[in-house]
Structures are given as structure tokens and as C-alpha cells.
Design a protein around this motif. Structure first.
Motif, mmCIF file in Angstrom:
data_model
loop_
_atom_site.group_PDB
_atom_site.id
_atom_site.type_symbol
_atom_site.label_atom_id
_atom_site.label_comp_id
_atom_site.label_asym_id
_atom_site.label_seq_id
_atom_site.Cartn_x
_atom_site.Cartn_y
_atom_site.Cartn_z
ATOM 1 N N UNK A 3 7.871 -12.473 4.166
ATOM 2 C CA UNK A 3 7.781 -12.432 5.631
ATOM 3 C C UNK A 3 6.427 -12.904 6.148
ATOM 4 N N UNK A 4 5.375 -12.682 5.349
ATOM 5 C CA UNK A 4 4.014 -12.986 5.817
ATOM 6 C C UNK A 4 3.403 -14.190 5.090
ATOM 7 N N UNK A 5 4.199 -14.883 4.325
ATOM 8 C CA UNK A 5 3.714 -15.986 3.485
ATOM 9 C C UNK A 5 2.894 -17.013 4.265
ATOM 10 N N UNK A 6 3.421 -17.499 5.374
ATOM 11 C CA UNK A 6 2.718 -18.529 6.152
ATOM 12 C C UNK A 6 1.391 -18.014 6.684
ATOM 13 N N UNK A 7 1.372 -16.786 7.165
ATOM 14 C CA UNK A 7 0.128 -16.201 7.683
ATOM 15 C C UNK A 7 -0.924 -16.116 6.578
ATOM 16 N N UNK A 8 -0.493 -15.772 5.379
ATOM 17 C CA UNK A 8 -1.416 -15.693 4.243
ATOM 18 C C UNK A 8 -1.939 -17.089 3.900
ATOM 19 N N UNK A 9 -1.052 -18.062 3.828
ATOM 20 C CA UNK A 9 -1.460 -19.431 3.487
ATOM 21 C C UNK A 9 -2.398 -20.036 4.532
ATOM 22 N N UNK A 10 -2.231 -19.636 5.786
ATOM 23 C CA UNK A 10 -3.116 -20.123 6.850
ATOM 24 C C UNK A 10 -4.529 -19.554 6.731
ATOM 25 N N UNK A 11 -4.682 -18.483 5.965
ATOM 26 C CA UNK A 11 -5.970 -17.802 5.834
ATOM 27 C C UNK A 11 -6.374 -17.653 4.377
ATOM 28 N N UNK A 12 -6.124 -18.680 3.610
ATOM 29 C CA UNK A 12 -6.323 -18.640 2.164
ATOM 30 C C UNK A 12 -7.798 -18.411 1.784
ATOM 31 N N UNK A 13 -8.717 -18.676 2.693
ATOM 32 C CA UNK A 13 -10.141 -18.503 2.398
ATOM 33 C C UNK A 13 -10.577 -17.038 2.350
ATOM 34 N N UNK A 14 -9.751 -16.148 2.855
ATOM 35 C CA UNK A 14 -10.073 -14.719 2.816
ATOM 36 C C UNK A 14 -9.537 -14.102 1.529
ATOM 37 N N UNK A 15 -10.293 -13.190 0.946
ATOM 38 C CA UNK A 15 -9.795 -12.441 -0.203
ATOM 39 C C UNK A 15 -8.769 -11.440 0.299
ATOM 40 N N UNK A 16 -7.610 -11.405 -0.302
ATOM 41 C CA UNK A 16 -6.534 -10.576 0.232
ATOM 42 C C UNK A 16 -5.785 -9.850 -0.877
ATOM 43 N N UNK A 17 -5.567 -8.562 -0.673
ATOM 44 C CA UNK A 17 -4.698 -7.758 -1.532
ATOM 45 C C UNK A 17 -3.690 -7.097 -0.610
ATOM 46 N N UNK A 18 -2.409 -7.163 -0.983
ATOM 47 C CA UNK A 18 -1.355 -6.560 -0.164
ATOM 48 C C UNK A 18 -0.584 -5.575 -1.027
ATOM 49 N N UNK A 19 -0.494 -4.341 -0.539
ATOM 50 C CA UNK A 19 0.282 -3.300 -1.208
ATOM 51 C C UNK A 19 1.362 -2.837 -0.250
ATOM 52 N N UNK A 20 2.524 -2.521 -0.788
ATOM 53 C CA UNK A 20 3.576 -1.938 0.042
ATOM 54 C C UNK A 20 3.846 -0.527 -0.443
ATOM 55 N N UNK A 21 4.066 0.352 0.504
ATOM 56 C CA UNK A 21 4.283 1.768 0.222
ATOM 57 C C UNK A 21 5.451 2.269 1.049
ATOM 58 N N UNK A 22 6.207 3.158 0.499
ATOM 59 C CA UNK A 22 7.226 3.879 1.258
ATOM 60 C C UNK A 22 6.506 4.956 2.060
ATOM 61 N N UNK A 23 7.081 5.400 3.149
ATOM 62 C CA UNK A 23 6.445 6.423 3.991
ATOM 63 C C UNK A 23 6.157 7.698 3.203
ATOM 64 N N UNK A 24 7.039 8.038 2.281
ATOM 65 C CA UNK A 24 6.841 9.272 1.499
ATOM 66 C C UNK A 24 5.739 9.130 0.446
ATOM 67 N N UNK A 25 5.198 7.923 0.269
ATOM 68 C CA UNK A 25 4.109 7.701 -0.677
ATOM 69 C C UNK A 25 2.736 7.716 0.001
ATOM 70 N N UNK A 26 2.664 8.223 1.208
ATOM 71 C CA UNK A 26 1.417 8.194 1.985
ATOM 72 C C UNK A 26 0.269 8.873 1.251
ATOM 73 N N UNK A 27 0.525 9.977 0.572
ATOM 74 C CA UNK A 27 -0.555 10.667 -0.144
ATOM 75 C C UNK A 27 -1.137 9.787 -1.246
ATOM 76 N N UNK A 28 -0.273 9.110 -1.990
ATOM 77 C CA UNK A 28 -0.744 8.187 -3.038
ATOM 78 C C UNK A 28 -1.540 7.033 -2.432
ATOM 79 N N UNK A 29 -1.069 6.545 -1.306
ATOM 80 C CA UNK A 29 -1.743 5.439 -0.628
ATOM 81 C C UNK A 29 -3.146 5.871 -0.195
ATOM 82 N N UNK A 30 -3.276 7.057 0.350
ATOM 83 C CA UNK A 30 -4.582 7.537 0.795
ATOM 84 C C UNK A 30 -5.525 7.764 -0.380
ATOM 85 N N UNK A 31 -4.980 8.221 -1.497
ATOM 86 C CA UNK A 31 -5.801 8.405 -2.699
ATOM 87 C C UNK A 31 -6.342 7.045 -3.158
ATOM 88 N N UNK A 32 -5.486 6.028 -3.154
ATOM 89 C CA UNK A 32 -5.890 4.673 -3.523
ATOM 90 C C UNK A 32 -6.943 4.146 -2.546
#
Length: 125
Positions: free
Chosen positions: A54-83
Motif C-alpha cells: 500500500x505504501x510502496x510508492x511513498x517509500x520509493x519517492x523517499x528512498x534517501x531516508x533510512x526507513x524501518x516499517x513494522x506492523x503490529x496488531x492492536x493487541x500487540x501494543x505492549x510488545x510494540x512499546x517495549x520495542x
């Protein structure tokens, strides 16, 4: 002398059809705020590959930025905050749509004080 790129942690809660525009806004805001590395945590029920598609074009338009993308389910919020604690970002921003404002508000209230003081912009108010 070591040059360190400022890192930005971004929490995103939005429908999949709005993600591409949100990613463009995130990268524009990050760049204008002086961040070169962006870690984006997307709260979504969609699989990781689908979010990236869904975001491929937006990422390719900004390839000069270092980018990490993680996806989380809503019930994984605690794990996400720990990370998020492990990342130790220089700044934190939030982006959401109307449907996710309440969830993002709850998420922000659970942030540690270390992360709260690094909030650069809360786009979910």
C-alpha cells in the motif's frame, strides 16, 4: 567525531486506503524536522506485505531516508512499546485517522516518560 542521524519513531493507526498519503506526510514532516532515520510502527490487521504494498510508492519517492516499517496488531501494543523503548529515538510522532484516535490516545498514555518527552508532534489530537 561520529555523525549520528537523528532517528524518529512514528506510530500510525489508519485505514489501509489512507496509508500511502500518511506515509508521504510522515516522510515530509520527518525531513523538515531534520530526521534522517525513521522507524514506523503501523497498527493494522493487514499482513506486513499488504501494508508495504500500500505504501510502496511513498517509500520509493523517499528512498534517501533510512526507513524501518513494522506492523503490529492492536493487541500487540505492549510488545510494540517495549520495542520502542529499545530503539531510543530522538523524536516521536503519531499519525491516525478518526477511527483510531481513541486507540492512539490510549497508546500515548502508556508511553514511558523517556518517550513522552521526545514527542515532536501528535497528529492524533
Amino acid at each position: 567525531m561520529e555523525v549520528r542521524n537523528k532517528s524518529l519513531l512514528v506510530f500510525v493507526g489508519a485505514r489501509e486506503d489512507t496509508l500511502a498519503d500518511l506515509f508521504r506526510k510522515i516522510m515530509k514532516d520527518a525531513r523538515t524536522s531534520g530526521f534522517r532515520k525513521i522507524v514506523i510502527d503501523v497498527i493494522s490487521d493487514s499482513p506486513h506485505w499488504q501494508v508495504l504494498a500500500s505504501v510502496r510508492e511513498a517509500i520509493l519517492d523517499n528512498i534517501d531516508l533510512g526507513l524501518e516499517v513494522y506492523t503490529w496488531k492492536a493487541e500487540e501494543a505492549d510488545r510494540m512499546l517495549k520495542k520502542a523503548e529499545e530503539i531510543r529515538p530522538d523524536g516521536v510522532m503519531t499519525y491516525c485517522d478518526e477511527d483510531n484516535k481513541f486507540f492512539m490516545s490510549r497508546l500515548l498514555s502508556n508511553l514511558s516518560e523517556k518517550l513522552k518527552i521526545n514527542i515532536v508532534r501528535d497528529n492524533c489530537k
